[in-house]
Design a protein around this motif. Sequence first.
Motif, PDB file in Angstrom:
ATOM      1  N   THR A 135       0.880  -1.086  -0.149  1.00  0.00           N
ATOM      2  CA  THR A 135      -0.046  -0.185  -0.023  1.00  0.00           C
ATOM      3  C   THR A 135       0.781   1.066  -0.121  1.00  0.00           C
ATOM      4  O   THR A 135       0.438   2.102  -0.882  1.00  0.00           O
ATOM      5  N   ASP A 186       1.796   1.957  -3.356  1.00  0.00           N
ATOM      6  CA  ASP A 186       0.657   2.019  -4.277  1.00  0.00           C
ATOM      7  C   ASP A 186       0.584   0.716  -5.189  1.00  0.00           C
ATOM      8  O   ASP A 186       0.535   0.910  -6.479  1.00  0.00           O
ATOM      9  N   ARG A 212       7.316   8.154  -5.211  1.00  0.00           N
ATOM     10  CA  ARG A 212       7.261   7.117  -4.130  1.00  0.00           C
ATOM     11  C   ARG A 212       8.547   7.477  -3.093  1.00  0.00           C
ATOM     12  O   ARG A 212       8.428   7.281  -1.961  1.00  0.00           O
ATOM     13  N   SER A 245      -0.961  -2.301  -4.103  1.00  0.00           N
ATOM     14  CA  SER A 245      -1.541  -3.399  -3.589  1.00  0.00           C
ATOM     15  C   SER A 245      -2.120  -4.212  -4.636  1.00  0.00           C
ATOM     16  O   SER A 245      -2.486  -5.299  -4.457  1.00  0.00           O
TER      17      SER A 245
END
Length: 291
Positions: free
Chosen positions: A128, A131, A184, A133
Amino acid sequence: MSRDKPPLIDLQCEAHTYPDGTVGMHDVKFSVFPDEVVALLGGNGAGKSTLLEHLNATLVPDDGELVVGGTPITEENRAHARKQVGFVFQDADTQLVAPTVLDDVMFGLQNYGVSGDEARERAREALTTVDASHLEDRIPHYLSGGEKRLVGLAGVLVLEPSVVVLDEPLAGLDPERSQLVAKRIKEIHQEDISVVLSTHDLDFAAQVADRVCVMADGNVVGDGTPREVFYDDALLDDANLHPPSAVRVARDAALDATAQPVTEADLVALLTETGDSETLQTSSTDSSERD
């Protein structure tokens, strides 16, 4: 960046020579502090990957010392370095070992004895965070390059390291995936994890880094903020590097030398400010002439 606190990593490497006699590094002193993103720059063969692999004791100095979290690293406690310093390799496939993405991210936890249910929950949290998942049931080797990089990053984050090291995180990625990885990295930093990365992309380094280190011939030859490094022509020339696009455009356009933009956002802000000033000057002149 918190230099008032002890470094998370402190490397003193007088020398590291590969088995074939190639000198990978020499006379290197390199530290990573809490709450910083460090970009390591240099040409091919400068020693970037060699330095990075010393940070989690994948490689060890022939002469020198690695201290991680205040603990000197020896042959007996290399696991401490590898738990505290997560490493995402340039070739993401080298880190993908399990049949599904979720299994892969759980793998490191299970090696440390974490139970199946807890490992699964923490792995899902790590996915998660990056990003990813939606990838948990996918077969890792069928993912795109960018997706593999994110899964490798999740596999590192799940171990809750204090530092994440990324070797050429943008290698082989298209611009869209590159921006995703950059985003990220910024988000990881916001979670109070320091990041060290190597890159050939100076625009990317300017975008994400708090500190820039330049390597040449197996040594760190420059260290400073992006502005300090990217406006040091002699340093960049010696390392055979070209400044980021924003620096080149600012110089070509003869913009205010004191502003020293290093990113596209910096440049846009400066141009907007300059444009507003010129508009105000024009408006003021026109008003005076009318009076």
